[in-house]
Design an enzyme around this catalytic site. Structure first.
Site, PDB file in Angstrom:
ATOM      1  N   TYR A   1      84.988  30.772   1.292  1.00  0.00           N
ATOM      2  CA  TYR A   1      83.566  30.431   1.349  1.00  0.00           C
ATOM      3  C   TYR A   1      82.773  31.162   0.267  1.00  0.00           C
ATOM      4  O   TYR A   1      81.636  31.582   0.472  1.00  0.00           O
ATOM      5  CB  TYR A   1      82.981  30.707   2.740  1.00  0.00           C
TER       6      TYR A   1
ATOM      7  N   ARG B   1      80.523  21.657   4.516  1.00  0.00           N
ATOM      8  CA  ARG B   1      81.598  21.535   3.534  1.00  0.00           C
ATOM      9  C   ARG B   1      81.589  20.203   2.784  1.00  0.00           C
ATOM     10  O   ARG B   1      81.628  20.163   1.556  1.00  0.00           O
ATOM     11  CB  ARG B   1      82.936  21.727   4.250  1.00  0.00           C
TER      12      ARG B   1
ATOM     13  N   HIS C   1      65.787  21.685 -16.264  1.00  0.00           N
ATOM     14  CA  HIS C   1      65.143  22.084 -15.011  1.00  0.00           C
ATOM     15  C   HIS C   1      65.619  21.190 -13.873  1.00  0.00           C
ATOM     16  O   HIS C   1      65.543  19.973 -13.962  1.00  0.00           O
ATOM     17  CB  HIS C   1      63.626  21.995 -15.163  1.00  0.00           C
TER      18      HIS C   1
ATOM     19  N   ASN D   1      82.054  29.714  -2.690  1.00  0.00           N
ATOM     20  CA  ASN D   1      81.420  28.716  -3.550  1.00  0.00           C
ATOM     21  C   ASN D   1      79.909  28.858  -3.499  1.00  0.00           C
ATOM     22  O   ASN D   1      79.334  29.078  -2.441  1.00  0.00           O
ATOM     23  CB  ASN D   1      81.818  27.307  -3.098  1.00  0.00           C
TER      24      ASN D   1
ATOM     25  N   ASP E   1      85.292  28.767  -6.023  1.00  0.00           N
ATOM     26  CA  ASP E   1      86.365  29.726  -5.795  1.00  0.00           C
ATOM     27  C   ASP E   1      87.725  29.073  -6.054  1.00  0.00           C
ATOM     28  O   ASP E   1      87.816  27.872  -6.331  1.00  0.00           O
ATOM     29  CB  ASP E   1      86.269  30.349  -4.393  1.00  0.00           C
TER      30      ASP E   1
END
Length: 142
Positions: free
Chosen positions: A131, A109, A22, A133, A30
């Site tokens: 973008y 980023r 948890h 990810n 990517d």
């Protein structure tokens, strides 16, 4: 092979999903992402896109319901003209598996890179979209 396990989920990926606790996080990276240099544990899923991985993972992976944003994306760098259309696809996949709309967090980023270093595992995909990810925070099974 096992019944009911999508073939896109490798034995190493299933083992990582099972070992996570948890609050642990998984990064789906990517093809542009510096996964090998940032990951504590790296699983390669070459040849696969992130939407397919996300769809398969969320069949088994509970998102954390005790935080405001169990899903995080890398924010577009200021001044970059790209509008990531893949995010809409992610919203649909997450809503399908959670049964509700979940607001995503958008992370700078370099803050995304730092958070990746603390993640349980990074899954390096061959996703070409920029973008793309995404970070998922694991919850509990009720």
């Amino acid at each position: 092979m096992l019944k009911g396990i999508p073939s896109i989920i490798s034995p190493d990926l299933m083992k990582a999903l099972m070992a996570m606790g948890h609050g642990d996080e998984i990064v789906l990276a990517d093809g542009h992402f510096p996964a090998a240099s940032l990951a504590n544990q790296l699983i390669r899923c070459d040849g696969h896109g992130i939407p397919d991985l996300l769809e398969a993972i969320l069949e088994f992976f509970p998102l954390d319901t005790y935080v405001d944003h169990p899903v995080a994306l890398m924010a577009v760098v200021p001044g970059d003209s790209i509008q990531p259309t893949i995010w809409e696809e992610y919203e649909g996949i997450v809503e399908k598996h959670s049964g509700k709309s979940i607001p995503f967090e958008y992370i700078d980023r370099f803050a995304f890179y730092e958070r990746t270093k603390k993640s349980f595992v990074v899954v390096a995909a061959s996703e070409k979209a920029q973008y793309a990810n995404i970070i998922l925070k694991k919850g509990i099974v009720l």
